[in-house]
Motif scaffolding. Structure first.
Motif, PDB file in Angstrom:
ATOM      1  N   VAL A 186       0.784  -1.247   0.243  1.00 24.86           N
ATOM      2  CA  VAL A 186       0.144   0.020   0.031  1.00 24.86           C
ATOM      3  C   VAL A 186       0.915   1.357   0.118  1.00 24.86           C
ATOM      4  N   PHE A 187       1.640   1.243   0.988  1.00 24.68           N
ATOM      5  CA  PHE A 187       2.950   2.349   1.003  1.00 24.68           C
ATOM      6  C   PHE A 187       3.533   2.529  -0.490  1.00 24.68           C
ATOM      7  N   THR A 188       3.833   1.524  -0.899  1.00 20.16           N
ATOM      8  CA  THR A 188       4.618   1.624  -2.598  1.00 20.16           C
ATOM      9  C   THR A 188       3.707   2.325  -3.313  1.00 20.16           C
ATOM     10  N   PHE A 189       2.209   1.802  -3.397  1.00 21.88           N
ATOM     11  CA  PHE A 189       1.500   2.295  -4.501  1.00 21.88           C
ATOM     12  C   PHE A 189       1.173   3.731  -4.389  1.00 21.88           C
ATOM     13  N   PHE A 190       0.897   4.166  -2.951  1.00 18.33           N
ATOM     14  CA  PHE A 190       0.542   5.608  -2.974  1.00 18.33           C
ATOM     15  C   PHE A 190       1.738   6.570  -2.866  1.00 18.33           C
ATOM     16  N   THR A 191       3.062   6.173  -2.790  1.00 17.60           N
ATOM     17  CA  THR A 191       4.094   7.070  -2.668  1.00 17.60           C
ATOM     18  C   THR A 191       4.775   7.008  -4.199  1.00 17.60           C
ATOM     19  N   LEU A 239       2.751   6.642  -6.738  1.00 21.94           N
ATOM     20  CA  LEU A 239       1.760   7.508  -7.331  1.00 21.94           C
ATOM     21  C   LEU A 239       1.841   9.004  -7.311  1.00 21.94           C
ATOM     22  N   LEU A 240       1.979   9.274  -6.107  1.00 20.26           N
ATOM     23  CA  LEU A 240       2.447  10.863  -5.795  1.00 20.26           C
ATOM     24  C   LEU A 240       3.441  11.247  -6.458  1.00 20.26           C
ATOM     25  N   ASN A 241       4.681  10.395  -6.123  1.00 20.87           N
ATOM     26  CA  ASN A 241       6.122  10.839  -6.928  1.00 20.87           C
ATOM     27  C   ASN A 241       5.921  11.216  -8.377  1.00 20.87           C
ATOM     28  N   VAL A 242       5.100  10.246  -9.035  1.00 25.25           N
ATOM     29  CA  VAL A 242       5.123  10.472 -10.363  1.00 25.25           C
ATOM     30  C   VAL A 242       4.041  11.705 -10.913  1.00 25.25           C
ATOM     31  N   VAL A 243       3.146  11.849 -10.187  1.00 24.72           N
ATOM     32  CA  VAL A 243       2.126  12.801 -10.335  1.00 24.72           C
ATOM     33  C   VAL A 243       2.831  14.371 -10.067  1.00 24.72           C
ATOM     34  N   LEU A 244       3.250  14.602  -8.905  1.00 24.30           N
ATOM     35  CA  LEU A 244       3.861  15.570  -8.446  1.00 24.30           C
ATOM     36  C   LEU A 244       5.193  15.898  -9.097  1.00 24.30           C
ATOM     37  N   GLY A 245       6.081  15.015  -9.543  1.00 23.16           N
ATOM     38  CA  GLY A 245       7.316  15.212 -10.312  1.00 23.16           C
ATOM     39  C   GLY A 245       6.842  15.541 -11.747  1.00 23.16           C
ATOM     40  N   MET A 246       5.785  15.134 -12.298  1.00 15.72           N
ATOM     41  CA  MET A 246       5.325  15.594 -13.711  1.00 15.72           C
ATOM     42  C   MET A 246       4.983  17.100 -13.561  1.00 15.72           C
ATOM     43  N   ILE A 285       4.434   8.630   4.428  1.00 19.03           N
ATOM     44  CA  ILE A 285       4.067   8.684   3.081  1.00 19.03           C
ATOM     45  C   ILE A 285       4.604  10.084   2.768  1.00 19.03           C
ATOM     46  N   ILE A 286       4.342  11.101   3.532  1.00 15.43           N
ATOM     47  CA  ILE A 286       4.770  12.555   3.143  1.00 15.43           C
ATOM     48  C   ILE A 286       6.248  12.561   3.119  1.00 15.43           C
ATOM     49  N   ILE A 287       6.929  12.079   4.070  1.00 18.27           N
ATOM     50  CA  ILE A 287       8.461  12.085   4.198  1.00 18.27           C
ATOM     51  C   ILE A 287       9.011  11.357   2.560  1.00 18.27           C
ATOM     52  N   ASP A 288       8.497  10.213   2.652  1.00 19.92           N
ATOM     53  CA  ASP A 288       9.134   9.522   1.376  1.00 19.92           C
ATOM     54  C   ASP A 288       8.812  10.270   0.150  1.00 19.92           C
ATOM     55  N   VAL A 289       7.742  11.084  -0.090  1.00 20.10           N
ATOM     56  CA  VAL A 289       7.316  11.690  -1.223  1.00 20.10           C
ATOM     57  C   VAL A 289       8.313  12.803  -1.455  1.00 20.10           C
ATOM     58  N   TRP A 290       8.212  13.517  -0.239  1.00 19.49           N
ATOM     59  CA  TRP A 290       9.126  14.665  -0.107  1.00 19.49           C
ATOM     60  C   TRP A 290      10.532  14.611  -0.491  1.00 19.49           C
ATOM     61  N   GLY A 291      11.108  13.295  -0.048  1.00 20.41           N
ATOM     62  CA  GLY A 291      12.558  12.924  -0.611  1.00 20.41           C
ATOM     63  C   GLY A 291      12.706  12.470  -2.023  1.00 20.41           C
ATOM     64  N   ARG A 300      11.227   3.643  -8.857  1.00 18.04           N
ATOM     65  CA  ARG A 300      10.723   4.152  -7.434  1.00 18.04           C
ATOM     66  C   ARG A 300      10.024   2.937  -6.790  1.00 18.04           C
ATOM     67  N   VAL A 301       9.291   1.948  -7.623  1.00 19.43           N
ATOM     68  CA  VAL A 301       8.869   1.021  -7.063  1.00 19.43           C
ATOM     69  C   VAL A 301       9.751   0.013  -6.137  1.00 19.43           C
ATOM     70  N   MET A 302      10.926  -0.282  -6.773  1.00 27.14           N
ATOM     71  CA  MET A 302      12.002  -1.155  -6.346  1.00 27.14           C
ATOM     72  C   MET A 302      12.555  -0.314  -5.052  1.00 27.14           C
ATOM     73  N   ASP A 303      12.599   1.054  -4.935  1.00 27.90           N
ATOM     74  CA  ASP A 303      12.979   1.598  -3.985  1.00 27.90           C
ATOM     75  C   ASP A 303      12.070   1.806  -2.593  1.00 27.90           C
ATOM     76  N   ALA A 304      10.856   1.906  -3.026  1.00 27.42           N
ATOM     77  CA  ALA A 304       9.762   2.246  -2.038  1.00 27.42           C
ATOM     78  C   ALA A 304       9.489   0.827  -1.340  1.00 27.42           C
ATOM     79  N   LEU A 305       9.742  -0.344  -2.034  1.00 25.80           N
ATOM     80  CA  LEU A 305       9.568  -1.675  -1.448  1.00 25.80           C
ATOM     81  C   LEU A 305      10.543  -1.840  -0.174  1.00 25.80           C
ATOM     82  N   LYS A 306      11.730  -1.134  -0.308  1.00 28.27           N
ATOM     83  CA  LYS A 306      12.789  -1.335   0.625  1.00 28.27           C
ATOM     84  C   LYS A 306      12.779  -0.387   1.718  1.00 28.27           C
ATOM     85  N   ILE A 307      11.706   0.497   1.870  1.00 29.34           N
ATOM     86  CA  ILE A 307      11.647   1.577   3.017  1.00 29.34           C
ATOM     87  C   ILE A 307      12.189   1.080   4.162  1.00 29.34           C
TER      88      ILE A 307
END
Length: 300
Positions: A82-87, A89-96, A170-176, A230-237
């Protein structure tokens, strides 16, 4: 003599590629493959650091059965996904969004300093950034709660309640991680020829239609790269969870990484921890293969 020289030259030409890749193969073998098989071996042992070595014995798949029937570990798998999905998604949308803003010629000329500011989170070590956010999320003296209270909102125990703790992580990971996505997407946008945009606008297309019909299809390979990394990185949080919540409150923010670490080194059950690591390894492979399959089908 000449024939011998030609033979030696041919042999050297054939051996040259192996000479160049040899050191890399040796390093990968020593640092990745050997530890992987050693971890697989340990996962089949009754190996507990609190017990003497004479108690170590082969148990087969018992550790795997224990981890797969362990409620907190299975719960951590669900939360990690769940964490991976939301982070991501937010990373790609905000990054775009940021990439589109900074790629605009009119905006980029006035906001050059923001390009440097946007990449600062990516330059900080996870330990430093999470410690900073932990102070900001403080229940009593945290700036975020102070700001919420000053505008009439109720303060939140960010690390003391389940949902706020998950949102904070999630906020911390998205910010970073968003700056990383932004940089790749900026580079992707700059590969799209300007002539295509000019032709589309001359034909009466608006900006939204141009973005969805032209920009996205042309940079989808870059988007796939961003998402896969990002998926591979988020899974390793791991870092931010251990520093901010330590898996709490209760075990609500425990991820696979933190559960494996605690099982192996806090609870001293190295065998079960290694089994959890192997399960984690398989899950990463499965998620990656599913994602690559979806990308391949989309391209077809």
């Amino acid at each position: 003599m000449k024939r011998d020289t030609v033979v030696v030259k041919r042999l050297s030409d054939r051996a040259l590629p192996y000479i160049f890749i040899g050191p890399a193969v040796i390093l990968i073998t020593l640092l990745a493959i050997v530890p992987l098989f050693y971890s697989l071996y340990i996962s089949m042992l009754n190996y507990n650091l609190s017990l003497p070595n004479t108690m170590i014995r082969m148990t087969g798949l018992d550790n795997y059965k224990y981890m797969l029937t362990n409620g907190p570990f299975m719960k951590s798998i669900g939360w990690t996904l769940v964490f991976t999905f939301f982070t991501v998604l937010l990373n790609v949308v905000l990054g775009m969004i940021l990439a589109l803003m900074l790629n605009n010629e009119k905006v980029s000329k006035r906001t050059k300093i923001f390009k440097s500011l946007f990449i600062l989170p990516m330059m900080l070590a996870p330990v430093v950034s999470t410690t900073m956010w932990k102070i900001m999320f403080g229940a009593i003296y945290g700036p975020i709660n102070y700001l919420m209270e000053s505008i009439g909102l109720q303060t939140v125990a960010w690390t003391g309640e389940t949902l706020p703790a998950k949102i904070a992580v999630i906020i911390i990971d998205v910010w970073g991680a968003t700056p990383f996505c932004m940089l790749i997407l900026i580079a992707a946008l700059q590969t799209v020829p300007r002539d295509i945009y000019e032709s589309a606008f001359m034909d009466g297309a608006n900006r939204f239609k141009v973005f969805f019909k032209i920009t996205l299809p042309l940079i989808r390979n870059f988007i796939a790269l961003v998402v896969s990394l990002r998926v591979m990185d988020a899974l390793k949080i791991f870092d931010s969870i251990m520093i901010l919540t330590d898996g709490g409150p209760g075990d609500s923010t425990e991820t696979m990484g933190t559960m494996i670490y605690k099982t192996a080194f806090r609870y001293m059950n190295v065998g079960a921890g290694s089994a959890g690591a192997m399960i984690f390894f398989v899950i990463i492979i499965v998620v990656t293969l599913i994602f690559l399959k979806l990308i391949r089908n989309d391209r077809q």
